[in-house]
Design a protein around this motif. Structure first.
Motif, PDB file in Angstrom:
ATOM      1  N   THR B  54      53.905  13.747   7.973  1.00  0.00           N
ATOM      2  CA  THR B  54      55.038  14.571   8.604  1.00  0.00           C
ATOM      3  C   THR B  54      56.053  14.836   7.344  1.00  0.00           C
ATOM      4  OG1 THR B  54      54.843  13.432  10.538  1.00  0.00           O
ATOM      5  CG2 THR B  54      56.842  14.669  10.202  1.00  0.00           C
ATOM      6  N   VAL B  55      56.360  13.962   6.665  1.00  0.00           N
ATOM      7  CA  VAL B  55      57.240  13.867   5.523  1.00  0.00           C
ATOM      8  C   VAL B  55      56.713  14.601   4.522  1.00  0.00           C
ATOM      9  CG1 VAL B  55      58.319  12.756   3.505  1.00  0.00           C
ATOM     10  CG2 VAL B  55      58.567  11.554   6.076  1.00  0.00           C
ATOM     11  N   LEU B  56      55.577  14.610   3.974  1.00  0.00           N
ATOM     12  CA  LEU B  56      54.995  15.285   3.038  1.00  0.00           C
ATOM     13  C   LEU B  56      55.114  16.903   3.402  1.00  0.00           C
ATOM     14  CD1 LEU B  56      53.421  14.504   0.541  1.00  0.00           C
ATOM     15  CD2 LEU B  56      51.297  14.629   1.608  1.00  0.00           C
ATOM     16  N   PHE B  57      54.648  17.252   4.630  1.00  0.00           N
ATOM     17  CA  PHE B  57      54.982  18.544   5.005  1.00  0.00           C
ATOM     18  C   PHE B  57      56.145  18.854   5.428  1.00  0.00           C
ATOM     19  CE2 PHE B  57      50.465  17.722   5.021  1.00  0.00           C
ATOM     20  CZ  PHE B  57      49.779  18.858   4.204  1.00  0.00           C
ATOM     21  N   GLN B  58      57.008  17.912   5.587  1.00  0.00           N
ATOM     22  CA  GLN B  58      58.378  18.223   5.618  1.00  0.00           C
ATOM     23  C   GLN B  58      58.680  18.675   7.292  1.00  0.00           C
ATOM     24  OE1 GLN B  58      61.373  18.105   3.127  1.00  0.00           O
ATOM     25  NE2 GLN B  58      60.205  16.113   3.092  1.00  0.00           N
ATOM     26  N   GLN B  59      57.659  18.443   8.282  1.00  0.00           N
ATOM     27  CA  GLN B  59      57.730  19.113   9.603  1.00  0.00           C
ATOM     28  C   GLN B  59      59.065  18.779  10.149  1.00  0.00           C
ATOM     29  OE1 GLN B  59      54.442  16.914  10.420  1.00  0.00           O
ATOM     30  NE2 GLN B  59      52.946  18.507   9.893  1.00  0.00           N
ATOM     31  N   THR B  60      59.526  17.575  10.323  1.00  0.00           N
ATOM     32  CA  THR B  60      60.572  17.474  11.204  1.00  0.00           C
ATOM     33  C   THR B  60      61.865  18.252  10.742  1.00  0.00           C
ATOM     34  OG1 THR B  60      61.199  15.494  10.292  1.00  0.00           O
ATOM     35  CG2 THR B  60      59.790  15.271  12.198  1.00  0.00           C
ATOM     36  N   ILE B  61      62.069  18.519   9.516  1.00  0.00           N
ATOM     37  CA  ILE B  61      63.436  19.143   9.259  1.00  0.00           C
ATOM     38  C   ILE B  61      63.499  20.545   9.278  1.00  0.00           C
ATOM     39  CG2 ILE B  61      63.985  17.486   7.157  1.00  0.00           C
ATOM     40  CD1 ILE B  61      63.334  19.787   5.335  1.00  0.00           C
ATOM     41  N   PHE B  62      62.201  21.258   9.754  1.00  0.00           N
ATOM     42  CA  PHE B  62      62.257  22.647  10.283  1.00  0.00           C
ATOM     43  C   PHE B  62      62.674  22.938  11.701  1.00  0.00           C
ATOM     44  CE2 PHE B  62      59.742  22.881   6.000  1.00  0.00           C
ATOM     45  CZ  PHE B  62      60.414  23.992   5.764  1.00  0.00           C
ATOM     46  N   LYS B  63      62.963  21.716  12.469  1.00  0.00           N
ATOM     47  CA  LYS B  63      63.450  21.990  13.795  1.00  0.00           C
ATOM     48  C   LYS B  63      64.760  22.753  13.700  1.00  0.00           C
ATOM     49  CE  LYS B  63      61.770  17.453  15.463  1.00  0.00           C
ATOM     50  NZ  LYS B  63      62.435  15.973  15.847  1.00  0.00           N
ATOM     51  N   ALA B  64      65.419  22.784  12.543  1.00  0.00           N
ATOM     52  CA  ALA B  64      66.566  23.564  12.686  1.00  0.00           C
ATOM     53  C   ALA B  64      66.897  24.136  11.215  1.00  0.00           C
ATOM     54  CB  ALA B  64      67.979  22.782  13.021  1.00  0.00           C
ATOM     55  N   ARG B  65      67.705  24.880  10.956  1.00  0.00           N
ATOM     56  CA  ARG B  65      68.035  25.492   9.661  1.00  0.00           C
ATOM     57  C   ARG B  65      67.014  25.624   8.642  1.00  0.00           C
ATOM     58  NH1 ARG B  65      72.105  20.428   7.965  1.00  0.00           N
ATOM     59  NH2 ARG B  65      73.648  20.642   9.960  1.00  0.00           N
ATOM     60  N   LYS B  66      66.346  26.946   8.892  1.00  0.00           N
ATOM     61  CA  LYS B  66      64.742  27.047   8.198  1.00  0.00           C
ATOM     62  C   LYS B  66      64.889  27.371   6.875  1.00  0.00           C
ATOM     63  CE  LYS B  66      62.947  27.448  12.585  1.00  0.00           C
ATOM     64  NZ  LYS B  66      62.630  26.245  13.105  1.00  0.00           N
ATOM     65  N   VAL B  67      66.083  28.147   6.236  1.00  0.00           N
ATOM     66  CA  VAL B  67      66.203  28.335   4.777  1.00  0.00           C
ATOM     67  C   VAL B  67      66.374  27.160   4.122  1.00  0.00           C
ATOM     68  CG1 VAL B  67      67.341  29.843   3.000  1.00  0.00           C
ATOM     69  CG2 VAL B  67      66.791  30.763   5.297  1.00  0.00           C
ATOM     70  N   LEU B  68      67.588  26.481   4.507  1.00  0.00           N
ATOM     71  CA  LEU B  68      67.812  25.297   3.751  1.00  0.00           C
ATOM     72  C   LEU B  68      66.677  24.425   3.714  1.00  0.00           C
ATOM     73  CD1 LEU B  68      71.455  24.734   4.597  1.00  0.00           C
ATOM     74  CD2 LEU B  68      70.564  25.228   2.481  1.00  0.00           C
ATOM     75  N   SER B  69      65.967  24.294   4.781  1.00  0.00           N
ATOM     76  CA  SER B  69      64.906  23.327   4.826  1.00  0.00           C
ATOM     77  C   SER B  69      63.886  23.481   3.873  1.00  0.00           C
ATOM     78  CB  SER B  69      64.275  23.305   6.233  1.00  0.00           C
ATOM     79  OG  SER B  69      65.371  23.104   7.327  1.00  0.00           O
ATOM     80  N   ALA B  70      63.548  24.938   3.697  1.00  0.00           N
ATOM     81  CA  ALA B  70      62.445  25.275   2.779  1.00  0.00           C
ATOM     82  C   ALA B  70      63.005  24.760   1.414  1.00  0.00           C
ATOM     83  CB  ALA B  70      62.385  26.976   2.657  1.00  0.00           C
ATOM     84  N   ILE B  71      64.263  25.187   1.028  1.00  0.00           N
ATOM     85  CA  ILE B  71      64.818  24.420  -0.105  1.00  0.00           C
ATOM     86  C   ILE B  71      64.462  23.111  -0.414  1.00  0.00           C
ATOM     87  CG2 ILE B  71      66.822  24.487  -1.955  1.00  0.00           C
ATOM     88  CD1 ILE B  71      67.718  26.913  -0.849  1.00  0.00           C
ATOM     89  N   HIS B  72      64.792  22.262   0.692  1.00  0.00           N
ATOM     90  CA  HIS B  72      64.834  20.906   0.881  1.00  0.00           C
ATOM     91  C   HIS B  72      63.170  20.724   0.545  1.00  0.00           C
ATOM     92  CE1 HIS B  72      64.424  16.818   2.434  1.00  0.00           C
ATOM     93  NE2 HIS B  72      65.694  16.790   2.019  1.00  0.00           N
ATOM     94  N   MET B  73      62.332  21.508   0.960  1.00  0.00           N
ATOM     95  CA  MET B  73      61.226  21.134   0.807  1.00  0.00           C
ATOM     96  C   MET B  73      60.816  21.133  -0.475  1.00  0.00           C
ATOM     97  SD  MET B  73      57.840  22.575   2.912  1.00  0.00           S
ATOM     98  CE  MET B  73      56.175  22.433   2.730  1.00  0.00           C
ATOM     99  N   GLY B  74      61.099  22.137  -1.149  1.00  0.00           N
ATOM    100  CA  GLY B  74      60.949  22.315  -2.749  1.00  0.00           C
ATOM    101  C   GLY B  74      61.320  21.147  -3.394  1.00  0.00           C
TER     102      GLY B  74
END
Ligand SMILES: Cc1cc2nc3c(=O)[nH]c(=O)nc-3n(C[C@H](O)[C@H](O)[C@H](O)COP(=O)(O)OP(=O)(O)OC[C@H]3O[C@@H](n4cnc5c(N)ncnc54)[C@H](O)[C@@H]3O)c2cc1C
Ligand code: SF4
Ligand code: SF4
Lengths: 251, 693
Positions: B54-74
């Motif tokens: 889950t953490v590797l694909f950063q699934q849980t953070i995408f429950k909200a704030r999609k754009v910032l979550s993408a940057i966080h994933m990066g």
């Protein structure tokens, strides 16, 4: 400080009140603690917390179901509970006052609290009568009691926002109108714990007294008039009301 | 590359750094172990592995704030890459003549490794550039734009250090670290390029074209880059960025029991014969998993964003609760205030007023990317406050007292519970007297509230018409206790469970159906722990089944209505009951529009967790009022002349939203209806009610 609180079990009005003969049908009502007694217990516990002492709660067991109220009192901070095993649901306030006074007599009370009235008979006399039997002064309608040494400062509230403070020498009997704080909540786990561990002292009813009054008739009130709800928008309703007032010659 | 003296220095520094790091994490582990036993976790390796994925694909953070979550994933992938880059950098320092520039030609590697080396050079070079940009975005967000989502309301209790900007300082230190570290790494590579540009290192080559090559430069840049790492790793254990390590672990050890099952007030498992008081007064009264929450918290405030209490200005912020826990623990264990471990939580992490503002809607727990449970802490704090005789709201107290004596919160006698049923035009079976197929657990609001009873009767008529063999418990039913438990009155909850279990014992039935999602939740998820062995259904599921079996048929399609649907927390988010109501609405033929906040993301009406009992009403736009506006905005996007309906499937919602329509002045524009009213209209049961009425 030795405080005795007299409590009263009364029929619950959460249900419809069933009538049988000239009285309440005691077999099909639940009994609950008189609302004002919650305040007198709270008042007693507050004094105990402030100056130390013991709180003894005593009540007349009219139908063999008083235990729960006594456990509740213990959970709220009472130290000792006593029940007078009367088993007579129809006993009036005068009789109950006599039994209570006899039970309290040997307790060496510095103060005796009763609820200022009970909502089943709105008689308001148990406190004054106990005072009379114990030969103590009575002060009713109290809203706060504070104790210092041998004297209590008793507050009462009067209509129109007027308050009065009395200085009362112990011992005395008070009819508690309200405690200075809302009665505390007793968590059920504590009440249940009390039910398992506490002992209730049992006392036989002694002495006789009667109000000399007898129930003549008890019946639910008969509706004599009726209310008419006017339907429609606020404008329409207002118009109809004006019309009505005019038709009755009031406007 | 490094001189002998430099190497000795490096090893000394590494030892010191490792010492502080071990101390840091040992302290954290010891602190977590001070907590109470948590409900047993099963199959921990598997759930840790799942959390890792889950953490590797950063699934849980995408429950909200999609754009910032993408940057966080990066950022996340950048930092993972960088762990590897640092390893190579260390080798470059310690192994003589080791470097990977120019396809690693100084090492004369075997031919097959050349593409790998090139790929490594390209990825680490480009990732460095990306990291610099991403960190800048996050720092700008925090310090220049001052994103409101990262701020707390004035009235929220905050640890003094948090108030003074402690979190910002943390972010700044780590942000500056990443920028310095990454820039220094890039420069150390740039200074190495003695033979001009390396096509697989575009950024380093560009820097080389400006600064040229330099041996001294390589040494200085290397020390800055690796020196920072030696400092930052032990620092992480003491900062909010502990979440790098703790978030995945916390996620792996997150609640496994159903969402609708609260942890017990006293742990079931006892360690060393310790005695526990119910609930939580100080931080070590919390289960160890919830002490760990504080270390895992990324302080993102996603939970605050979705909190209905925070929304209308109450002093409650679930994220502030976690952040305050974190700072308290830090001061108590790394700082000089061990006494804080004995400080009441209501004075240090959450104000009593905030404790009593929670609707137990579960939105905070659901949205949290690291599996934190702020709501569970709040319930535990309530539990202890009740035992300790804290003064509680008079409305809540009256409700509890009535529940203790009458078995319902409305101050009505037990015998009145079945009165509505006695007024029906057909007999409603008493399940304690004759066997029934379906036992209908009616609930307090539907049994006693005059505004809701017409709907209750409608449900009975529909069941009757569909030939469902059902009965009720009459005076033997007590409140199921869902909200009693969530208010923290565990003893009363247990008493109510005992009463209901006794009633169920007297009855013969195959299944329970409830009209109230709150009763549904506790009967389904909590009663089994008290010996309840029965199947529980919400009436929307029962109704759908009756349609599917042909026992109910739609005679009049309701295409003249435009409707939206509110997911009740205890049906939807807690128990996943999203589809049945929607399928029903589809069957009935209404024009249906989804509100932006729906299903998992539904917004609480504000009544749950005992809020409906509160005597004091706080000012501000109430959640239910905001929800009515949301519905109207949704309808505005689809203008037509149809009648607009707000559909509910919970008796409390009927009350909450009918009030909200009035207080927002929207009478006439939108009407609140229980789904049963639509069903009745569609199957044509209205005539019956007219005969009766
Ligand atoms: C338990 C309780 C509950 C109550 N609840 C309510 C309530 O809900 N609402 C409300 O409005 N009131 C309430 N009252 C007040 C009550 O209605 C009257 O105030 C009460 O009946 C007056 O009697 P007393 O004994 O308090 O006054 P006292 O002053 O002792 O007696 C007043 C009466 O005694 C007689 N009297 C006194 N002095 C003289 C004199 N010099 N000469 C001739 N006659 C005299 C008069 O008939 C006079 O009316 C309550 C009182 C009690 C005790
Ligand atoms: S459960 Fe709901 S109301 Fe309570 S803190 Fe979480 S989001 Fe806020
Ligand atoms: S508790 Fe979870 S959602 Fe709330 S701030 Fe912390 S990490 Fe974010």
């Amino acid at each position: 400080m030795n405080i005795v609180v007299a409590i009263k079990h009364i029929p619950s009005i959460a249900d419809d009140l069933p009538v049988k003969g000239n009285n309440v049908d005691f077999d099909s009502v639940d009994f609950v603690l008189n609302e004002w007694d919650e305040h007198s217990i709270e008042q007693a516990v507050l004094i105990k917390e402030a100056v130390g002492g013991t709180v003894t709660v005593v009540g007349v067991d009219l139908i063999g179901e008083l235990d729960n109220a006594l456990h509740l009192a213990l959970a709220k901070g009472a130290d000792k509970v006593v029940k007078i095993t009367a088993d007579d649901p129809a006993a009036d306030s005068h009789q109950q006052a006599k039994w209570l006074a006899e039970a309290i007599k040997g307790m060496g009370a510095d103060m005796v609290f009763a609820g200022v009235q009970a909502s089943n008979d709105i008689d308001g006399q148990i406190g004054p009568m106990i005072a009379a039997y114990l030969d103590m002064p009575y002060i009713g309608g109290t809203s706060a009691i504070e104790v210092s040494g041998n004297t209590a400062t008793v507050s009462k509230e009067f209509p129109g926002g007027v308050g009065m403070k009395y200085s009362v020498t112990l011992p005395f009997v008070a009819g508690v109108q309200s405690a200075p704080k809302p009665p505390r909540y007793a968590p059920v786990s504590k009440v249940r714990q009390m039910a398992q561990t506490a002992t209730i002292e049992k006392v036989a009813p002694t002495g006789e007294a009667s109000a000399g009054l007898a129930f003549k008739k008890m019946a639910p009130p008969v509706a004599t008039g009726h209310a008419e709800m006017i339907e429609g928008s606020p404008k329409e309703v207002a118009a109809k009301i004006v019309e009505l007032l005019k038709s009755k010659g009031l406007a | 590359m490094l001189t002998t003296i430099e190497k000795i220095l490096f090893i000394l520094l590494a030892l010191v750094s490792a010492g502080f790091t071990v101390h840091g994490f040992k302290t954290i582990i010891d602190t977590i172990r001070m907590g109470r036993p948590a409900p047993e976790l099963k199959n921990i390796p598997a759930s840790l592995l799942k959390a890792g994925v889950t953490v590797l694909f950063q699934q849980t953070i995408f429950k909200a704030r999609k754009v910032l979550s993408a940057i966080h994933m990066g950022l996340f992938f950048g930092l993972i890459t960088y762990a590897f880059v640092n390893l190579v950098d260390a080798l470059e320092g310690l192994v003589p003549n080791f470097d990977l520039i120019y396809s690693g030609k100084h090492l004369s590697p075997p031919a097959w490794t050349v593409p790998l080396i090139n790929a490594y050079n390209l990825i680490s070079d480009v990732m460095s550039g990306f990291l610099l940009i991403a960190i800048t975005v996050f720092l700008v967000r925090r310090f220049i734009v001052k994103d409101k989502a990262l701020a707390y309301r004035e009235n929220v209790l905050l640890n003094p250090k948090v108030k003074a900007g402690g979190q910002a300082k943390d972010s700044l230190i780590v942000g500056v670290f990443v920028i310095m570290h990454v820039s220094a790494h890039l420069m150390s590579q740039a200074y190495r390029l003695t033979e001009g540009a390396d096509p697989f290192m575009p950024i380093a080559s560009f820097l080389n074209s400006i600064f040229g090559a330099s041996q001294t430069g390589v040494h200085v840049a290397w020390w800055i880059s690796i020196g920072w790492v030696m400092f930052i790793i032990p620092y992480l254990s003491r900062s909010k960025h502990t979440h790098f390590f703790m978030a995945p672990i916390n996620l792996g050890l997150a609640k496994q029991n159903p969402r609708g099952q609260l942890d017990p007030a006293i742990p079931l498992k006892v360690i060393d014969g310790r005695k526990y008081d119910p609930g939580a007064k100080v931080i070590t009264d919390l289960a160890w998993t919830r002490i760990m929450d504080a270390y895992a918290c990324v302080q993102c405030n996603r939970c605050q964003d979705v909190c209905p209490a925070n929304f209308y200005g109450r002093p409650l912020s679930p994220s502030a609760l976690e952040v305050n826990k974190r700072y308290l623990l830090k001061e108590a264990t790394f700082g000089s205030h061990p006494d804080l471990l004995l400080a009441p939580l209501t004075e240090t992490v959450i104000s009593p007023e905030a404790v009593w503002s929670c609707t137990t809607c579960y939105a905070c727990v659901r949205v949290c990317p690291v599996g934190n449970e702020p709501m569970a802490d709040i319930v535990d704090i309530r539990r202890r406050m009740l035992i300790d005789g804290f003064e509680i709201d008079s409305g809540v107290q009256n409700a509890l007292q009535s529940l203790a004596t009458n078995g319902n919160w409305m101050g009505k006698g037990k015998r009145l519970r079945g009165r509505w049923a006695k007024e029906m035009e057909f007999p409603v079976k008493n399940a304690t007297e004759e066997p029934v197929e379906v036992l209908w657990f009616v609930g307090d609001t539907a049994s006693f509230d005059e505004r809701v009873i017409p709907n209750t009767k409608m449900v009975a008529r529909i069941f009757h018409q569909a030939g469902l063999d059902f009965g009720i418990l009459y005076q033997n039913e007590s409140n199921a206790g869902n909200d009693v438990r969530r208010v923290g009155e565990e003893g009363l909850f247990e008493q109510l469970v005992e009463q209901n279990m006794a009633a169920f014992g007297k009855a013969q039935f195959k299944q329970i159906v409830t009209t109230d999602p709150h009763s549904f939740n506790t009967l389904k998820n909590e009663y089994p722990q008290f010996g309840g062995k029965f199947e529980v259904k919400h009436y929307t599921v029962t109704l759908l089944k009756l349609f599917e079996e042909g026992k109910l048929t739609v005679k009049n399609k309701l295409s003249h209505y435009k409707v939206t649907f509110h997911d009740p927390c205890y049906l939807g988010r807690y128990n996943g009951g999203f589809t049945a109501p929607r399928k029903l609405l589809e069957l009935l033929g209404v024009e249906f529009h989804e509100m932006p906040r729906n299903c998992e993301n539904s917004f609480c009406c504000g009544a749950g967790g005992g809020q409906i009992w509160m005597g004091k009403v706080a000012p501000g736009e109430r959640p239910a009022e905001n929800r009515i506006k949301e519905a109207l905005t949704t309808f505005e996007r689809h203008p037509n002349e149809k009648k607009q309906l707000f559909i509910v499937t919970c008796p409390k919602d009927m009350v909450m939203y009918s009030d909200a329509v009035k207080t927002t002045g929207n009478e006439g524009k939108i009407e609140v209806r229980d789904i049963i009213q639509l069903v009745a209209e569609a199957v044509g049961v209205e005539e019956v009610s007219q005969i009766v009425g």
